[in-house]
Design a protein around this motif. Structure first.
Motif, PDB file in Angstrom:
ATOM      1  N   PHE A 275       0.770  -1.270  -0.110  1.00 34.81           N
ATOM      2  CA  PHE A 275       0.138   0.110   0.213  1.00 34.81           C
ATOM      3  C   PHE A 275       0.842   1.316  -0.195  1.00 34.81           C
ATOM      4  CE2 PHE A 275      -3.867  -2.322   1.252  1.00 34.81           C
ATOM      5  CZ  PHE A 275      -3.349  -3.458   1.994  1.00 34.81           C
TER       6      PHE A 275
ATOM      7  N   TYR B  64       0.226   5.232   1.005  1.00 28.36           N
ATOM      8  CA  TYR B  64      -0.554   6.433   1.590  1.00 28.36           C
ATOM      9  C   TYR B  64       0.051   7.603   1.435  1.00 28.36           C
ATOM     10  CZ  TYR B  64      -3.648   2.994   3.905  1.00 28.36           C
ATOM     11  OH  TYR B  64      -4.584   1.815   4.258  1.00 28.36           O
TER      12      TYR B  64
ATOM     13  N   GLN C  50       0.043  11.729   3.370  1.00 28.51           N
ATOM     14  CA  GLN C  50      -0.515  12.664   4.386  1.00 28.51           C
ATOM     15  C   GLN C  50       0.018  14.175   3.986  1.00 28.51           C
ATOM     16  OE1 GLN C  50       1.428  12.289   8.197  1.00 28.51           O
ATOM     17  NE2 GLN C  50      -0.267  13.017   9.147  1.00 28.51           N
TER      18      GLN C  50
ATOM     19  N   ARG D 199      -3.431  16.806   7.992  1.00 32.47           N
ATOM     20  CA  ARG D 199      -4.667  15.845   7.363  1.00 32.47           C
ATOM     21  C   ARG D 199      -4.185  14.398   7.982  1.00 32.47           C
ATOM     22  NH1 ARG D 199      -7.150  17.989   3.057  1.00 32.47           N
ATOM     23  NH2 ARG D 199      -8.608  16.256   3.041  1.00 32.47           N
ATOM     24  N   GLY D 200      -5.080  13.598   7.752  1.00 28.11           N
ATOM     25  CA  GLY D 200      -4.796  12.148   8.137  1.00 28.11           C
ATOM     26  C   GLY D 200      -4.242  11.421   7.035  1.00 28.11           C
ATOM     27  N   LEU D 201      -3.936  10.322   7.007  1.00 30.94           N
ATOM     28  CA  LEU D 201      -3.468   9.348   5.812  1.00 30.94           C
ATOM     29  C   LEU D 201      -4.411   9.048   4.953  1.00 30.94           C
ATOM     30  CD1 LEU D 201      -1.401   6.836   8.119  1.00 30.94           C
ATOM     31  CD2 LEU D 201      -0.611   8.728   6.822  1.00 30.94           C
TER      32      LEU D 201
ATOM     33  N   PHE E 164      -5.425   7.009   1.545  1.00 24.77           N
ATOM     34  CA  PHE E 164      -5.084   5.848   0.724  1.00 24.77           C
ATOM     35  C   PHE E 164      -4.697   6.282  -0.701  1.00 24.77           C
ATOM     36  CE2 PHE E 164      -4.902   1.506  -0.857  1.00 24.77           C
ATOM     37  CZ  PHE E 164      -5.907   1.579  -2.216  1.00 24.77           C
TER      38      PHE E 164
ATOM     39  N   LYS F   2      -2.927   0.447  -4.082  1.00 25.27           N
ATOM     40  CA  LYS F   2      -2.552  -1.121  -3.158  1.00 25.27           C
ATOM     41  C   LYS F   2      -2.273  -1.996  -4.534  1.00 25.27           C
ATOM     42  CE  LYS F   2      -7.122  -2.593  -3.074  1.00 25.27           C
ATOM     43  NZ  LYS F   2      -8.373  -2.905  -2.335  1.00 25.27           N
TER      44      LYS F   2
ATOM     45  N   LEU G 162       3.906  13.847   2.563  1.00 20.56           N
ATOM     46  CA  LEU G 162       4.526  12.953   3.180  1.00 20.56           C
ATOM     47  C   LEU G 162       3.952  11.674   2.630  1.00 20.56           C
ATOM     48  CD1 LEU G 162       6.787  12.253   5.277  1.00 20.56           C
ATOM     49  CD2 LEU G 162       5.122  12.476   7.230  1.00 20.56           C
TER      50      LEU G 162
ATOM     51  N   PHE H  50       3.980   7.305   2.785  1.00 23.92           N
ATOM     52  CA  PHE H  50       3.999   6.103   3.374  1.00 23.92           C
ATOM     53  C   PHE H  50       3.863   4.775   2.615  1.00 23.92           C
ATOM     54  CE2 PHE H  50       5.019   7.863   7.803  1.00 23.92           C
ATOM     55  CZ  PHE H  50       4.406   9.238   7.817  1.00 23.92           C
TER      56      PHE H  50
ATOM     57  N   LEU I 183      -1.057  -3.005   9.508  1.00 20.25           N
ATOM     58  CA  LEU I 183      -0.166  -2.842   8.340  1.00 20.25           C
ATOM     59  C   LEU I 183       1.299  -2.430   9.182  1.00 20.25           C
ATOM     60  CD1 LEU I 183      -2.340  -0.142   6.430  1.00 20.25           C
ATOM     61  CD2 LEU I 183      -1.630  -2.456   5.773  1.00 20.25           C
TER      62      LEU I 183
ATOM     63  N   PHE J   3       4.638  -0.092   8.392  1.00 25.51           N
ATOM     64  CA  PHE J   3       4.754   1.166   7.694  1.00 25.51           C
ATOM     65  C   PHE J   3       6.387   1.353   7.531  1.00 25.51           C
ATOM     66  CE2 PHE J   3       0.791   3.394   6.866  1.00 25.51           C
ATOM     67  CZ  PHE J   3      -0.170   2.706   7.562  1.00 25.51           C
ATOM     68  N   GLY J   4       6.753   2.046   6.556  1.00 32.39           N
ATOM     69  CA  GLY J   4       7.866   2.557   6.473  1.00 32.39           C
ATOM     70  C   GLY J   4       8.187   3.997   7.355  1.00 32.39           C
ATOM     71  N   LYS J   5       9.180   4.650   7.312  1.00 31.61           N
ATOM     72  CA  LYS J   5       9.352   6.037   8.212  1.00 31.61           C
ATOM     73  C   LYS J   5       8.755   7.153   7.314  1.00 31.61           C
ATOM     74  CE  LYS J   5      13.128   6.553   9.990  1.00 31.61           C
ATOM     75  NZ  LYS J   5      14.734   6.824  10.205  1.00 31.61           N
TER      76      LYS J   5
ATOM     77  N   TYR K 221      -2.761   3.179  15.771  1.00 30.38           N
ATOM     78  CA  TYR K 221      -1.418   3.453  15.270  1.00 30.38           C
ATOM     79  C   TYR K 221      -0.947   4.463  15.924  1.00 30.38           C
ATOM     80  CZ  TYR K 221      -2.144   0.102  11.325  1.00 30.38           C
ATOM     81  OH  TYR K 221      -2.486  -0.841  10.688  1.00 30.38           O
TER      82      TYR K 221
ATOM     83  N   LYS L 245       9.593   9.110  12.861  1.00 30.79           N
ATOM     84  CA  LYS L 245       9.687   7.746  12.897  1.00 30.79           C
ATOM     85  C   LYS L 245       8.510   7.048  12.145  1.00 30.79           C
ATOM     86  CE  LYS L 245      13.030   7.481  16.950  1.00 30.79           C
ATOM     87  NZ  LYS L 245      13.327   6.905  17.885  1.00 30.79           N
ATOM     88  N   GLU L 246       8.665   5.375  12.185  1.00 26.43           N
ATOM     89  CA  GLU L 246       7.588   5.014  11.551  1.00 26.43           C
ATOM     90  C   GLU L 246       6.292   5.026  12.284  1.00 26.43           C
ATOM     91  OE1 GLU L 246      11.253   2.192  11.295  1.00 26.43           O
ATOM     92  OE2 GLU L 246      10.529   3.518  12.909  1.00 26.43           O
ATOM     93  N   ILE L 247       5.072   4.807  11.618  1.00 25.00           N
ATOM     94  CA  ILE L 247       3.911   4.709  12.163  1.00 25.00           C
ATOM     95  C   ILE L 247       3.745   3.162  12.595  1.00 25.00           C
ATOM     96  CG2 ILE L 247       1.574   4.572  11.657  1.00 25.00           C
ATOM     97  CD1 ILE L 247       1.986   6.417   9.268  1.00 25.00           C
TER      98      ILE L 247
ATOM     99  N   PHE M  45      -3.060   7.468  15.313  1.00 23.86           N
ATOM    100  CA  PHE M  45      -3.932   7.543  14.364  1.00 23.86           C
ATOM    101  C   PHE M  45      -4.830   6.270  14.594  1.00 23.86           C
ATOM    102  CE2 PHE M  45      -2.297  10.208  11.168  1.00 23.86           C
ATOM    103  CZ  PHE M  45      -1.002  10.488  11.417  1.00 23.86           C
TER     104      PHE M  45
ATOM    105  N   PHE N 268      -8.219   5.812   7.367  1.00 24.93           N
ATOM    106  CA  PHE N 268      -7.427   6.428   8.502  1.00 24.93           C
ATOM    107  C   PHE N 268      -8.042   7.766   8.783  1.00 24.93           C
ATOM    108  CE2 PHE N 268      -3.278   4.242   9.744  1.00 24.93           C
ATOM    109  CZ  PHE N 268      -3.355   3.332   8.838  1.00 24.93           C
ATOM    110  N   GLY N 269      -8.256   8.064   9.919  1.00 28.68           N
ATOM    111  CA  GLY N 269      -8.688   9.335  10.613  1.00 28.68           C
ATOM    112  C   GLY N 269      -7.483  10.338  10.657  1.00 28.68           C
ATOM    113  N   PRO N 270      -7.789  11.681  10.884  1.00 33.95           N
ATOM    114  CA  PRO N 270      -6.830  12.664  10.762  1.00 33.95           C
ATOM    115  C   PRO N 270      -5.817  12.597  12.044  1.00 33.95           C
ATOM    116  CG  PRO N 270      -8.932  13.410  11.945  1.00 33.95           C
ATOM    117  CD  PRO N 270      -8.998  12.097  11.508  1.00 33.95           C
TER     118      PRO N 270
END
Lengths: 115, 114
Positions: A34, A36, A38, A42-44, A46, A49, A88, A90, A103, A105-107, B35, B41-43, B91, B105-107
């Motif tokens: 996936f 994502y 940001q 704001r949130g992540l 999508f 995928k 950003l 991810f 999930l 995630f990467g950094k 999360y 750093k990572e999530i 999150f 995901f939420g904000p």
């Protein structure tokens, strides 16, 4: 254990140029992959995928990603970057055999598109 | 459809205080995930509910964190007492039990412990 590597903290690209944001992964089985994004405050969101089928996946806002099993990569690409793509990004992975597991995630990679 | 919502958007508390974060998933989504992203750093995964049951809480850092999901609807994450290292963005995400596999995901809630 599953893991994701995004080797670049920051990617800078001129508007109109192609962009690539790199991602490599490690899973024990077959991956679900996936991307994502940001945006500030704001949130992540999508983007796209890979589950199965064609290795080239198309997503929102003109983005696409190519699944490469031999290189365990899932790089995000766009033919022509826009200033509004600055955000950003991810990459995330989940093992296809593991049900609705979380999930990994990467950094994250910060993309800056310069006008 | 309405997306995942989280409250509050920001919280600044002192070390030792208690904070409760709330997540309202997309209606009908049985999977709910928490999360956390510490700056730069990572999530990282905290825990996973399926309806009202905790499916996986392996990511919870310690027993100062308590999550609940009453009636399989909204979820709360309480941190008591908060420590400096708890600062970060929390999150929440939800997904249907079957079918599509991406999580929504939420904000996020930005928590700052001073």
């Amino acid at each position: 254990a599953q893991s994701v590597a995004q080797p670049e903290d920051q990617v800078n690209v001129a508007e109109g140029n192609p962009l690539t944001v790199k991602c490599t992964y490690s899973v024990s089985g077959n991956p679900y992959l996936f991307w994502y994004v940001q945006y500030p405050n704001r949130g992540l969101q999508f983007l796209l995928k890979y589950i199965t089928g064609d290795n080239l996946v198309k997503g929102s806002y003109g983005f696409e990603a190519e699944f490469n099993k031999s290189q365990t990569s899932f790089h995000l690409k766009k033919p022509s970057a826009l200033v509004s793509d600055s955000a950003l990004y991810f990459c995330a992975v989940r093992d296809s055999n593991s049900g609705n597991t979380p999930l990994v995630f990467g950094k994250g990679t910060r993309l800056s598109v310069i006008a | 459809e309405a997306g995942v919502t989280q409250f509050p958007s920001h919280s600044v508390i002192e070390k030792g205080q208690t904070v409760t974060l709330r997540c309202d998933p997309i209606s009908g989504h049985d999977n709910l995930y928490w999360y956390r992203r510490v700056m730069g750093k990572e999530i990282k995964f905290l825990l996973h509910f399926v309806k009202e049951s905790k499916q996986d809480e392996s990511g919870m850092p310690n027993n100062r964190f308590l999550a609940e999901r009453t009636g399989g609807t909204y979820s709360t994450l309480k941190v008591q007492p908060a420590e400096l290292e708890d600062s970060g963005v929390y999150f929440c995400a939800s997904s249907p039990l079957q079918g599509r596999r991406e999580q929504y995901f939420g904000p996020g809630t930005r928590l700052t412990v001073t």
